[in-house]
Design a protein around this motif. Structure first.
Motif, PDB file in Angstrom:
ATOM      1  N   HIS A   1      32.966 -29.181  20.824  1.00  0.00           N
ATOM      2  CA  HIS A   1      32.001 -28.189  20.114  1.00  0.00           C
ATOM      3  C   HIS A   1      30.541 -28.490  20.683  1.00  0.00           C
ATOM      4  CE1 HIS A   1      30.314 -25.646  16.896  1.00  0.00           C
ATOM      5  NE2 HIS A   1      29.494 -26.491  16.764  1.00  0.00           N
TER       6      HIS A   1
ATOM      7  N   LYS B   1      38.104 -32.153  19.104  1.00  0.00           N
ATOM      8  CA  LYS B   1      37.434 -30.620  18.500  1.00  0.00           C
ATOM      9  C   LYS B   1      35.741 -30.898  18.374  1.00  0.00           C
ATOM     10  CE  LYS B   1      41.404 -28.846  15.972  1.00  0.00           C
ATOM     11  NZ  LYS B   1      41.866 -28.424  14.775  1.00  0.00           N
TER      12      LYS B   1
ATOM     13  N   VAL C   1      33.533 -26.199  12.596  1.00  0.00           N
ATOM     14  CA  VAL C   1      34.701 -26.908  13.272  1.00  0.00           C
ATOM     15  C   VAL C   1      35.751 -27.258  12.293  1.00  0.00           C
ATOM     16  CG1 VAL C   1      35.545 -28.970  14.662  1.00  0.00           C
ATOM     17  CG2 VAL C   1      33.225 -28.022  14.928  1.00  0.00           C
TER      18      VAL C   1
ATOM     19  N   ASN D   1      29.969 -27.215  24.092  1.00  0.00           N
ATOM     20  CA  ASN D   1      30.071 -25.750  24.233  1.00  0.00           C
ATOM     21  C   ASN D   1      28.850 -24.941  23.410  1.00  0.00           C
ATOM     22  OD1 ASN D   1      32.296 -25.742  26.011  1.00  0.00           O
ATOM     23  ND2 ASN D   1      33.773 -25.501  24.330  1.00  0.00           N
ATOM     24  N   ASN D   2      28.420 -25.563  22.420  1.00  0.00           N
ATOM     25  CA  ASN D   2      27.260 -25.152  21.463  1.00  0.00           C
ATOM     26  C   ASN D   2      26.129 -26.019  21.479  1.00  0.00           C
ATOM     27  OD1 ASN D   2      28.932 -22.890  19.717  1.00  0.00           O
ATOM     28  ND2 ASN D   2      30.384 -24.790  20.351  1.00  0.00           N
TER      29      ASN D   2
ATOM     30  N   THR E   1      26.121 -24.783  13.375  1.00  0.00           N
ATOM     31  CA  THR E   1      27.537 -24.393  13.983  1.00  0.00           C
ATOM     32  C   THR E   1      28.434 -25.519  13.713  1.00  0.00           C
ATOM     33  OG1 THR E   1      26.754 -25.334  16.158  1.00  0.00           O
ATOM     34  CG2 THR E   1      26.311 -22.959  15.718  1.00  0.00           C
TER      35      THR E   1
END
Length: 432
Positions: free
Chosen positions: A39, A35, A54, A42-43, A50
């Motif tokens: 993350h 995860k 999660v 994608n970020n 951000t």
């Protein structure tokens, strides 16, 4: 702030510390690492904002896993930051340092700290504290001390966190004189010691076996008063250390001193004293001691007797423990979850599984089951199944379903097989 490629930071020079995570990945940790890694891919921007979104547990193993992936797969790590020009801020550095802190990777944390000036940024006390703490935990007090001195060269001032970390670190490596000297120097550095600093040194002195010195420092705290006054944690720590060394009478004298100072003991304070008295065979003295502390009003008979039952089990006085425990239940006292678990487990170990189940039902009526260890349910259910007590086993299984208590892995197959064979509704447990 400076614009620079953040992908560099995902390529930290991780000196391949052959940790257990390289050979043993638990499913939950792997999922969490997946995860976080996804993350990062994608970020690419503002990860410090951000990352908290999660929904996964961030622990040292997980952090190490993510960093290892970035280290071993450099091409993949480039995907984490698609833009070469990303904003690097002090906040970004702190995110990286906190990841190092979580993973307990000391050299990498120092590397990040050394990179801060390259981005025209200035490290602050919080950043230094993270790295100093890691070196203290590692036992490298030379580097920790150098970093603390370095702070003064860039107009940063060690705060309470810095000093407490250093005091604890010095004590852990046996450098007691340096720890004491630092405590005395704190006032001159504009950071006067408080209860936490004194208590940290006091606990370190006790760990090193300097008990007379500990009592003298405790007296200094009592005399100083104010922000240096000893609290319940301070006294409890000293009492625990005395009891660990078999010096129960000295521990009792510290308790008297504690009460005379106007500090009420907690259950944690009296636990080691009850255990110590029992270990020395002073059962009657333990009862008298309980009467005395309960009269003080800060602890209850329920708490004290729970501790005494546990101590009696520890010294193999099982009949006395059982008698006292049932006396508690009969009088409406609520024993704690630990002692409830211990008593049920003892009955199962003696082959009295049905008695364990009936005791379980008694405890349920008092509303104490929520604090019982989760494995006790499985142990009890397994015992009932083995001895073919189908009615009791089914009742317990249904109760576990209602409370959503999970079976522990070692017992699942045997229990499920028995419940299916019995044909009772309890066999529905197989779907949970």
């Amino acid at each position: 702030m400076t614009r620079f490629s953040l992908s560099r930071f995902l390529l930290l020079p991780i000196h391949a510390q052959k940790s257990k995570i390289l050979t043993l990945h638990f499913t939950t940790t792997a999922r969490a690492a997946d995860k976080f890694y996804l993350h990062l891919q994608n970020n690419p921007n503002n990860i410090e904002k951000t990352l908290p979104t999660v929904k996964a547990k961030l622990d040292p193993t997980c952090v190490n896993d993510v960093l290892q992936r970035c280290f071993t797969l450099p091409r993949q790590s480039q995907l984490a930051y698609k833009k070469e020009e990303c904003v690097v801020s002090v906040k970004t550095m702190k995110v990286l340092l906190n990841l190092c802190k979580k993973a307990r990777i000391t050299n990498e944390a120092l590397w990040v700290l050394r990179k801060v000036p390259e981005f025209n940024l200035r490290a602050d006390t919080v950043m230094y504290n993270i790295v100093i703490r890691l070196f203290c935990e590692k036992g490298d007090m030379v580097m920790a001390d150098n970093l603390m001195k370095e702070m003064g060269l860039i107009d940063l001032y060690p705060d309470m966190i810095t000093n407490v970390s250093m005091i604890e670190g010095f004590c852990n490596v046996g450098r007691l004189e340096d720890a004491c000297a630092l405590l005395k120097a704190m006032r001159g550095h504009g950071c006067p010691p408080n209860t936490v600093a004194y208590s940290t040194l006091l606990d370190g002195i006790c760990k090193l076996g300097r008990m007379q010195m500990a009592l003298e420092l405790l007296g200094e705290m009592e005399k100083e008063g104010g922000n240096c006054s000893p609290n319940v944690i301070t006294y409890t720590s000293v009492i625990q250390r005395f009891c660990e060394k078999g010096m129960v009478m000295e521990g009792l004298r510290v308790l008297d001193r504690m009460e005379a100072y106007g500090c009420a003991p907690s259950r944690v304070t009296i636990n080691p004293l009850i255990m110590g008295l029992c270990l020395h065979g002073n059962i009657e003295e333990a009862y008298k001691f309980i009467d005395k502390v309960v009269a003080g009003g800060s602890v209850s008979y329920g708490d004290c007797y729970s501790s005494l039952v546990f101590a009696l089990v520890r010294i193999k006085r099982l009949n006395e423990a059982d008698k006292l425990f049932r006396k508690m239940l009969a009088s409406g006292m609520k024993p704690d979850g630990l002692v409830c678990s211990v008593m049920i487990k003892e009955l199962c170990l003696k082959g009295q599984v049905v008695d364990g189940f009936y005791l379980y039902e008694e405890i349920e009526k008092l509303g104490c089951l929520s604090t019982i260890d989760s494995d006790i349910h499985s142990i009890l259910l397994d015992g009932l199944c083995q001895e073919s007590h189908s009615l009791e086993a089914s009742k317990l299984a249904r109760f576990m379903l209602e409370k959503k208590n999970s079976l522990q892995a070692p017992y699942v197959d045997k229990i499920v097989k028995h419940l299916k064979k019995s044909g009772d509704k309890g066999s529905n447990y197989t779907s949970h």
